[in-house]
Design an enzyme around this catalytic site. Sequence first.
Site, PDB file in Angstrom:
ATOM      1  N   HIS A  28      11.307  -8.417  -5.228  1.00  0.00           N
ATOM      2  CA  HIS A  28      10.639  -8.735  -6.500  1.00  0.00           C
ATOM      3  C   HIS A  28       9.377  -7.887  -6.608  1.00  0.00           C
ATOM      4  CE1 HIS A  28       9.498 -10.870 -10.005  1.00  0.00           C
ATOM      5  NE2 HIS A  28       9.134 -12.039  -9.507  1.00  0.00           N
ATOM      6  N   HIS A  54      18.447  -3.983 -11.298  1.00  0.00           N
ATOM      7  CA  HIS A  54      17.753  -5.120 -11.927  1.00  0.00           C
ATOM      8  C   HIS A  54      18.788  -6.184 -12.273  1.00  0.00           C
ATOM      9  CE1 HIS A  54      15.124  -7.390 -14.591  1.00  0.00           C
ATOM     10  NE2 HIS A  54      14.131  -6.733 -14.005  1.00  0.00           N
ATOM     11  N   ASP A  62       9.280  -1.026 -10.800  1.00  0.00           N
ATOM     12  CA  ASP A  62       8.597  -0.807  -9.512  1.00  0.00           C
ATOM     13  C   ASP A  62       8.769   0.594  -8.961  1.00  0.00           C
ATOM     14  OD1 ASP A  62       9.454  -4.119  -9.003  1.00  0.00           O
ATOM     15  OD2 ASP A  62       7.403  -3.359  -8.975  1.00  0.00           O
TER      16      ASP A  62
HETATM   17  C1  SDX Z   1      11.281  -6.856 -10.296  1.00  0.00           C
HETATM   18  O1  SDX Z   1      13.753 -10.440 -12.552  1.00  0.00           O
HETATM   19  C2  SDX Z   1      12.816  -9.681 -13.026  1.00  0.00           C
HETATM   20  O2  SDX Z   1      12.584  -9.609 -14.222  1.00  0.00           O
HETATM   21  C3  SDX Z   1      12.027  -8.939 -11.984  1.00  0.00           C
HETATM   22  C4  SDX Z   1      11.008  -7.957 -12.512  1.00  0.00           C
HETATM   23  C5  SDX Z   1       9.887  -8.653 -13.257  1.00  0.00           C
HETATM   24  O3  SDX Z   1       9.231  -7.975 -14.066  1.00  0.00           O
HETATM   25  O4  SDX Z   1       9.620  -9.847 -12.918  1.00  0.00           O
HETATM   26  O5  SDX Z   1      11.613  -7.013 -13.378  1.00  0.00           O
HETATM   27  C6  SDX Z   1      10.328  -7.206 -11.370  1.00  0.00           C
HETATM   28  O6  SDX Z   1      11.393  -7.608  -9.361  1.00  0.00           O
HETATM   29  C7  SDX Z   1      12.122  -5.608 -10.437  1.00  0.00           C
HETATM   30  C8  SDX Z   1      13.159  -5.468  -9.284  1.00  0.00           C
HETATM   31  C9  SDX Z   1      12.422  -4.889  -8.085  1.00  0.00           C
HETATM   32  N1  SDX Z   1      13.287  -4.930  -6.897  1.00  0.00           N
HETATM   33  C10 SDX Z   1      13.767  -3.778  -6.386  1.00  0.00           C
HETATM   34  O7  SDX Z   1      13.615  -2.669  -6.893  1.00  0.00           O
HETATM   35  C11 SDX Z   1      14.517  -3.976  -5.071  1.00  0.00           C
HETATM   36  C12 SDX Z   1      15.809  -3.141  -5.093  1.00  0.00           C
HETATM   37  N2  SDX Z   1      16.693  -3.738  -6.098  1.00  0.00           N
HETATM   38  C13 SDX Z   1      17.508  -4.786  -5.696  1.00  0.00           C
HETATM   39  O8  SDX Z   1      17.523  -5.319  -4.457  1.00  0.00           O
HETATM   40  C14 SDX Z   1      18.390  -5.412  -6.759  1.00  0.00           C
HETATM   41  O9  SDX Z   1      18.770  -4.452  -7.637  1.00  0.00           O
HETATM   42  C15 SDX Z   1      17.749  -6.567  -7.477  1.00  0.00           C
HETATM   43  C16 SDX Z   1      17.252  -7.595  -6.512  1.00  0.00           C
HETATM   44  C17 SDX Z   1      16.612  -6.091  -8.326  1.00  0.00           C
HETATM   45  C18 SDX Z   1      18.796  -7.203  -8.383  1.00  0.00           C
HETATM   46  O10 SDX Z   1      19.759  -7.691  -7.545  1.00  0.00           O
HETATM   47  P1  SDX Z   1      21.078  -8.450  -8.117  1.00  0.00           P
HETATM   48  O11 SDX Z   1      21.070  -8.523  -9.594  1.00  0.00           O
HETATM   49  O12 SDX Z   1      21.227  -9.713  -7.357  1.00  0.00           O
HETATM   50  O13 SDX Z   1      22.212  -7.426  -7.769  1.00  0.00           O
HETATM   51  P2  SDX Z   1      22.953  -7.395  -6.394  1.00  0.00           P
HETATM   52  O14 SDX Z   1      21.935  -7.436  -5.273  1.00  0.00           O
HETATM   53  O15 SDX Z   1      24.014  -8.422  -6.421  1.00  0.00           O
HETATM   54  O16 SDX Z   1      23.591  -5.932  -6.402  1.00  0.00           O
HETATM   55  C19 SDX Z   1      24.777  -5.661  -7.132  1.00  0.00           C
HETATM   56  C20 SDX Z   1      25.366  -4.442  -6.438  1.00  0.00           C
HETATM   57  C21 SDX Z   1      25.531  -4.635  -4.928  1.00  0.00           C
HETATM   58  O17 SDX Z   1      26.553  -3.716  -4.526  1.00  0.00           O
HETATM   59  P3  SDX Z   1      27.971  -4.326  -4.039  1.00  0.00           P
HETATM   60  O18 SDX Z   1      27.663  -5.406  -3.034  1.00  0.00           O
HETATM   61  O19 SDX Z   1      28.582  -4.863  -5.309  1.00  0.00           O
HETATM   62  O20 SDX Z   1      28.703  -3.147  -3.456  1.00  0.00           O
HETATM   63  O21 SDX Z   1      24.462  -3.341  -6.562  1.00  0.00           O
HETATM   64  C22 SDX Z   1      23.989  -2.967  -5.258  1.00  0.00           C
HETATM   65  C23 SDX Z   1      24.256  -4.145  -4.330  1.00  0.00           C
HETATM   66  O22 SDX Z   1      24.413  -3.693  -3.001  1.00  0.00           O
HETATM   67  N3  SDX Z   1      22.550  -2.750  -5.407  1.00  0.00           N
HETATM   68  C24 SDX Z   1      21.900  -1.759  -4.818  1.00  0.00           C
HETATM   69  C25 SDX Z   1      20.594  -1.878  -5.277  1.00  0.00           C
HETATM   70  N4  SDX Z   1      20.485  -2.936  -6.097  1.00  0.00           N
HETATM   71  C26 SDX Z   1      21.713  -3.480  -6.159  1.00  0.00           C
HETATM   72  N5  SDX Z   1      22.315  -0.804  -3.969  1.00  0.00           N
HETATM   73  C27 SDX Z   1      21.364   0.068  -3.586  1.00  0.00           C
HETATM   74  N6  SDX Z   1      20.061   0.043  -3.971  1.00  0.00           N
HETATM   75  C28 SDX Z   1      19.647  -0.928  -4.822  1.00  0.00           C
HETATM   76  N7  SDX Z   1      18.380  -0.971  -5.214  1.00  0.00           N
END
Ligand code: SDX
Length: 443
Positions: free
Chosen positions: A282, A321, A377
């Site tokens: 997050h 996201h 981010d």
């Molecule tokens: C913020 O919610 C909000 O509004 C948050 C925010 C706000 O203003 O409050 O916007 C701020 O928190 C932005 C997000 C910051 N976090 C990151 O950048 C961390 C990296 N991103 C993630 O870990 C992920 O994308 C999330 C947590 C942001 C979202 O996760 P989800 O929606 O639960 O998606 P998921 O983890 O189920 O992923 C779906 C697929 C998976 O692949 P498969 O298992 O299907 O093969 O996408 C892949 C994940 O492995 N994936 C990624 C990835 N994010 C998702 N693979 C590599 N790198 C990534 N960053």
Amino acid sequence: MTTQTQEQDGAGAATANESLTITDNRTGKQYEIPIEDGTIRATELRNIKVEEDDFGLMTYDPAYMATASCRSAITFIDGEKGILEYRGYPIEQLAERSSYLEVAYLLIHGELPTKDQLDEWIHQITIHTFVHENIKEFMHGFRYDAHPMGMLLASVSALSTFYPEATAIKDPDVRYIQVIRMLAKMPTLAAFSFRHNQGKPYVYPDNELSYPGNFLSMIYKMTEIRYEPDPRLEHALDVLFILHADHEQNASTSAVRSVGSTQVDPYSAVAAGVAALYGPLHGGANEAALRMLRRIESKDNIPDFIKGVKEGEERLMGFGHRVYKNYDPRAKIIKKAVEDVLEVTGTNPLLDIALELEKIALEDEYFVDRKLYPNVDFYSGLIYEALGMPMEMFPVLFAIGRTSGWIAQWLEMIDDKEQKIARPRQIYTGERGRDYVPIDRRS
Ligand code: SDX
């Protein structure tokens, strides 16, 4: 057999086609459930039973992937189209033409302020920037290298002990002064946490400066009589605070709403938001994204890193996201601000790595298939680093901006007649009815 589950008084009745007809194949019974605003009320499912004394059906939705927890008029996001609006105003216009304190007023009051309203709002916040001297002593108790986000979490929570009257959450006047204090003191607590982490004396607020300018002064002032913030950096920080101000029901806002639903004081509720934002998935993602860029170190190492991501050994921090399945509109604005800031501070080789990573991710099918675009981010860390902030401060800066959103969402929850204490149910998977075994008979 159709069992009407909707109210027949007409007020709540949906039109004929705005409903679901569900057949329970266990009993052959049919149920009609109204569709309201693209949702069905989960409690309607409890009427679907086999035996009369059954609890009835529930939904199972770990991480709330498809669950609306509230009605809100504060922030609108269209994840597919990459749209973000605060109280209906596009984020692009607010970032371009507004200020953080004006946006905070908009989020909290629902309308843009008149000049007099804004002047009074700024005046009230300005005269509440100081914290009780005991807070300084409290913060001095942390280890010399304590993470500033951990210090911010503890000191926001500690504010509840300095303003015990804040528990009177039903009193609008009491609520209002806590709102002012929270907005005014968050930068002060953040700056004190930074100065502690740097081993430097704390700098008191300078009420002659703007909101971002005062924060920069409390961060950077040393022996000069008065710190003069560079207006370009002051503006860049103000825009970053605007971009981070609110984002509907993200994890930290949900934490504020859930904790606030117990009718605890707002400082404790916001402290729960700070705790949630601390996480690397997050608000901690900006710190994690910069650490990732540092670890990659050179553009030559990008192919190996991307290979590691595809093999699940790495996450591309700052990408992806839960809601945006398109480019995060905030990332677009921050990317432009990076260029403006680097003109002042000098370029940063990590930016070249970031731009190359983004280019690859926007073309590579692994990321395209998963709709992984840069989020807020990804680029913000580059600005914070250009501003001379250590990585540990990045989530703290996010928290300063998000404070106005947390407050607006908390106030909306307090006044929402449909809300009550948040208490989800569960699917029990454990043992049942076991007899106690004396310790000498346990294997
Ligand atoms: C913020 O919610 C909000 O509004 C948050 C925010 C706000 O203003 O409050 O916007 C701020 O928190 C932005 C997000 C910051 N976090 C990151 O950048 C961390 C990296 N991103 C993630 O870990 C992920 O994308 C999330 C947590 C942001 C979202 O996760 P989800 O929606 O639960 O998606 P998921 O983890 O189920 O992923 C779906 C697929 C998976 O692949 P498969 O298992 O299907 O093969 O996408 C892949 C994940 O492995 N994936 C990624 C990835 N994010 C998702 N693979 C590599 N790198 C990534 N960053």
